[in-house]
Write an enzyme that holds these catalytic residues in place. Structure first.
Site, PDB file in Angstrom:
ATOM      1  N   CYS A 115      16.241  86.472  -1.840  1.00 54.47           N
ATOM      2  CA  CYS A 115      16.851  87.779  -2.090  1.00 54.47           C
ATOM      3  C   CYS A 115      18.223  87.581  -2.750  1.00 54.47           C
ATOM      4  CB  CYS A 115      17.011  88.530  -0.775  1.00 54.47           C
ATOM      5  SG  CYS A 115      15.452  88.879   0.063  1.00 54.47           S
ATOM      6  N   CYS A 146      13.939  81.344   6.155  1.00 53.95           N
ATOM      7  CA  CYS A 146      13.807  82.764   6.480  1.00 53.95           C
ATOM      8  C   CYS A 146      13.017  82.994   7.752  1.00 53.95           C
ATOM      9  CB  CYS A 146      13.142  83.514   5.318  1.00 53.95           C
ATOM     10  SG  CYS A 146      11.522  82.869   4.882  1.00 53.95           S
ATOM     11  N   CYS A 192      15.905  89.078   7.721  1.00 54.25           N
ATOM     12  CA  CYS A 192      14.712  88.334   7.314  1.00 54.25           C
ATOM     13  C   CYS A 192      13.528  88.675   8.213  1.00 54.25           C
ATOM     14  CB  CYS A 192      14.971  86.829   7.364  1.00 54.25           C
ATOM     15  SG  CYS A 192      15.937  86.193   5.984  1.00 54.25           S
ATOM     16  N   CYS A 239      21.547  86.843  -0.713  1.00 50.03           N
ATOM     17  CA  CYS A 239      21.626  85.601   0.056  1.00 50.03           C
ATOM     18  C   CYS A 239      21.280  84.373  -0.779  1.00 50.03           C
ATOM     19  CB  CYS A 239      20.701  85.686   1.269  1.00 50.03           C
ATOM     20  SG  CYS A 239      21.111  87.043   2.399  1.00 50.03           S
TER      21      CYS A 239
END
Length: 249
Positions: free
Chosen positions: A210, A236, A128, A213
């Site tokens: 994303c 994040c 991240c 995840c």
């Protein structure tokens, strides 16, 4: 203080010490009113990052009315869902606003080759940081303020945020127009105005990041339970509260 209307003639500034005054002034204001204030004070040195969540789409809808030229960008990590990328095109068609992609220096292939495979599997914080936080820092360089779509009720890290805050991590003012909204408020607004949104929201994905995840969640679970499932990580790193030299967030 040099908080002028966005005529581009003088760069607007706001010191951390002035923020409580503006929070008091904006108390009880609607998101539209907060955004108008932000545009009046900071445009054209005002920008917005969006992951195309329902909240961000609401703000884009409002900005299309207030000032459609505010620069809006997306942190394209290379791991976004195809549905997310398609939503960018739907927003462009609806509002004439082309959200800019901000990408990391390394492609996914090069990044994974450098780390011997996908880093998100065992070091998601680093992934991240490399693919979101660093690109965001570059993207906001030269700006005075940025708009966020966070809501106070989303996670404990966000619970102490205020409508206007000093973002010490990126050294600029952060404006949170939807802070007082609930999930119900967001979706009522989306449906009332027929705002384009990510179809994954209808498939059990209340919070979408994303694809490696992000998982669907069960009814009754926290709406961010599907983010980094099985880990303590729920943010994040873009919105986590940080105190730096007393500056606040």
């Amino acid at each position: 203080m040099h908080c002028h209307e966005g005529n581009g003639k003088e760069s607007p500034t706001l010191s951390p010490e002035q923020i409580p005054h503006f929070n008091q002034r904006l108390a009880g204001s609607s998101p539209l009113e907060i955004l108008r204030w932000a545009v009046d004070h900071f445009y054209p040195k005002l920008t917005m990052a969006t992951a195309f969540g329902a909240e961000g789409c609401c703000i884009i809808h409002m900005l299309a009315e207030i000032q459609p030229k505010v620069r809006i960008f997306n942190l394209d990590t290379g791991y976004q869902f195809q549905e997310t990328l398609a939503l960018r095109e739907r927003i462009k068609h609806r509002y004439g606003i082309e959200v800019e992609y901000i990408r990391p220096e390394l492609s996914v292939a090069d990044y994974e080759e450098e780390h011997g495979g996908p880093l998100y599997r065992h070091r998601p914080d680093q992934c991240c940081y490399d693919r979101k936080v660093l690109p965001l820092r570059r993207a906001v360089a030269g700006y005075v303020a940025w708009i966020s779509s966070i809501r106070r009720d989303q996670t404990s890290d966000l619970a102490v945020a205020s409508v206007v805050q000093w973002d010490a991590k990126f050294n600029l003012v952060k404006v949170n127009p939807l802070l007082a909204w609930t999930k119900k408020d967001v979706w009522s607004f989306v449906l009332a105005h027929e705002i384009p949104y990510n179809p994954l929201h209808d498939q059990g994905f209340p919070s979408i990041g994303c694809w490696p995840c992000t998982q669907a969640v069960e009814d009754g679970q926290d709406e961010r339970a599907g983010r980094w499932a099985g880990m303590k990580k729920k943010e994040c790193g873009l919105h986590v509260v940080e105190v730096q030299d007393g500056a606040g967030i």
